[in-house]
Design an enzyme around this catalytic site. Structure first.
Site, PDB file in Angstrom:
ATOM      1  CE  LYS A  65      -3.861   1.911   2.751  1.00 38.90           C
ATOM      2  NZ  LYS A  65      -4.703   1.640   3.962  1.00 38.90           N
ATOM      3  CB  SER A 139      -7.834   3.296   3.006  1.00 37.02           C
ATOM      4  OG  SER A 139      -6.987   2.736   4.007  1.00 37.02           O
ATOM      5  CB  SER A 163      -8.126   0.239   5.774  1.00 33.51           C
ATOM      6  OG  SER A 163      -8.829   1.447   5.996  1.00 33.51           O
TER       7      SER A 163
END
Length: 560
Positions: A65, A139, A163
């Site tokens: 990420k 996210s 997330s």
């Protein structure tokens, strides 16, 4: 269990890049390594393996990420104006690379890790792996979809509000959210620094748990990193709480039935299931965005948003900017009030779950379309975090696993437990996914020993220390690495009780694990001191001829 790899790291890296190009989902990625760079590192890994080096993740393909620093790639946190070149690699990434993992690239996310939808990014909305008209969840959107589409084996996300779990559920994969502080967050752009966790996505629980274990451990540069007491695993008859009916209202059509099917799987496995009033936990969940805790988001990136207000609507997502900038209005008195309120809710929540190893819930409440989120970005996001938002606020571990399909789309459930219950949650998660086998180990597979990683990779969870009945002898074998041999001598007064550990191995990984046990070692039935009989490591009698009898030490750990 981490599946065996076909071919070496070079072949798999090249295959991954080819597949990324063929799938043509550019919104998953913010940056990718060049083919030359990736294959050069892959060749170095193959050379280490050929030279006999033990790399538990050799050639595993990893996506990261883009709020987590990776050597040689920029970090954007989903905002081009925020981009920087990190001077050092995030601790979590460095630990996986040291184990042989290959970082393929950096993935898209809800900007500044603020959202559960996967649409709040100037790099584009990340579409769901199963249905591109629906959201991926955020996210950690790009990371989850990269795993679900088979582009990588593992991916790192972060989790403050859910997330690392919501996108796992919406894409039919596993999401591991460790206890806060187990995995250092050094090198991670904070969303809420005191609450953030580095998480792992994988298509199977064994792989995800193996990566989580490799990342865990204190780090001086992260003052919130910690070691928690060893997880003893679930009791012989675990108790799992489930929400009462009123707290399951509002699920998408068919999801309530799918959840009850997951509950039935636990019940059929001999796990006691009890209803609990989780109202205090759901009240705590609302504090994450509706209370003063959003001030942490402003502390993290508020200065950048303040300095670049003219970019809101282009480079900077307006929904994210609104949430973060609102955090500036929280006062110290607001913070103190909410901390006290959270403490009361936490106490009430722990009382509701007293005597339970975990809480089982749906991971989220529904699977919106991209259009539905665009029409109501804040409301849709809030509904997705109903069962996830409280975990980090109340210092709890959590695990999301697939639990079937509804109308052709994935449905997932989540196990949440006290800080340090990570291995207990894994054992229960394997029960939801498959049956398991209890295995007694006495030597190199013990915790901290050279071959313990094989058990972890098979998805095994440590249950507790255990000892054999007083019918056994233990011998030091001449092997590499050194191993003991356990032999049952029967009730002739010559045996002793030998110490070891009892591990729970998912049936899906047990066969492959046993298949890798080299002669003269064998798996047979072992009688324990408590009168039970389990599978365990033994040795063929011929192998102890001339070997040193170390039974008087009481166990391999005391001898070795």
């Amino acid at each position: 269990m981490i599946p065996s790899l076909p071919g070496g790291a070079v072949a798999r890296a090249a295959e991954s890049l080819d597949r990324i190009e063929a799938v043509d989902r550019p919104e998953i990625w913010i940056s990718l390594r060049t083919r030359e760079d990736l294959l050069e590192e892959a060749a170095a890994i193959d050379a280490k393996v050929a030279g006999g080096e033990m790399l538990p993740l050799a050639g595993r393909l990893l996506a990261v990420k883009d709020n987590i620093d990776v050597r040689g790639l920029p970090t954007t946190a989903g905002a081009p104006s925020f981009a920087y070149r990190p001077r050092a690699e995030a601790v979590a990434v460095a630990r996986l690379r040291a184990a042989g993992a290959l970082v393929v690239g950096k993935t898209n996310l809800d900007q500044f890790a603020t959202g559960l939808v996967g649409t709040r990014s100037p790099y584009g909305a990340v579409r769901n792996a199963w249905d591109p008209t629906r959201i991926s969840g955020g996210s950690s959107s790009g990371s989850a979809v990269a795993v679900a589409l088979g582009l990588v084996d593992l991916a790192l996300g972060t989790d403050t509000a859910g997330s690392g779990r919501v996108p796992a559920a919406l894409n039919g994969i596993v999401g591991v959210k460790p206890s806060r502080g187990l995995v250092p967050v050094t090198g991670v752009v904070p969303a809420c620094y005191t609450l953030d966790c580095v998480t792992v996505f994988a298509r199977d629980l064994g792989s995800a748990r193996a990566a989580a274990e490799l990342m865990a451990g204190p780090e001086p540069s992260d003052p919130l990193s910690r070691t928690l007491p060893a997880d003893a695993g679930p009791p012989p008859v675990p108790r799992v709480a489930v929400p009462t009916a009123e707290h399951l209202d509002g699920l998408a059509p068919g999801w309530s039935d799918a959840f009850q099917a997951a509950v039935a799987r636990l019940d059929s496995a001999g796990i006691e299931v009890v209803e609990a009033d989780i109202a205090p936990l759901l009240d705590a969940a609302r504090l994450l965005y509706e209370g003063a805790f959003v001030a942490e988001r402003y502390a993290a990136v508020g200065a950048h948003l303040e300095a670049n207000r003219e970019l809101v609507g282009t480079d900077l997502d307006p929904t994210v900017a609104g949430i973060v900038l609102a955090g500036a209005s929280a006062s110290a008195a607001d913070w103190a009030r909410d901390v006290a309120h959270l403490a009361r809710l936490g106490a009430a929540g722990r009382a509701a779950l007293a005597g339970c190893s975990a809480l089982l819930t749906p991971t989220t409440t529904r699977h919106p379309t991209l259009a539905e989120v665009a029409a109501d970005p804040v409301g849709a996001n809030a509904r997705l975090g109903r069962y996830t938002n409280f975990a980090n606020l109340l210092d709890m571990a959590s695990l999301a696993v697939p639990a079937g399909q509804v109308d052709g789309l994935p449905f997932g459930v989540m196990l949440t437990g006290a800080a340090g219950s990570d291995r207990t949650l894994a054992a229960l998660g394997h029960t939801l996914l498959s049956p398991s086998v209890d295995l007694f180990v006495v030597g190199a597979h013990l915790s901290g020993m050279p071959l313990n990683h094989q058990l972890v990779e098979a998805g095994a969870t440590l249950l507790r220390p255990a000892s054999t009945s007083a019918d056994y002898r233990l011998f030091a074998l001449d092997t590499v690495p050194p191993k003991p041999g356990l032999v049952r001598v029967g009730a002739r007064g010559t045996g002793l009780s030998i110490e070891g550990e009892l591990w729970r191995v998912p049936a899906a990984g047990f066969g492959a694990f046993v298949g890798g046990v080299p002669a003269p070692m064998a798996i047979g039935k072992v009688a324990l001191a408590d009168g039970s009989e389990v599978s365990g490591f033994l040795v063929e009698p011929f192998a102890v001829e001339g070997a040193v009898d170390i039974s008087s030490y009481g166990g391999w750990r005391r001898y070795h």
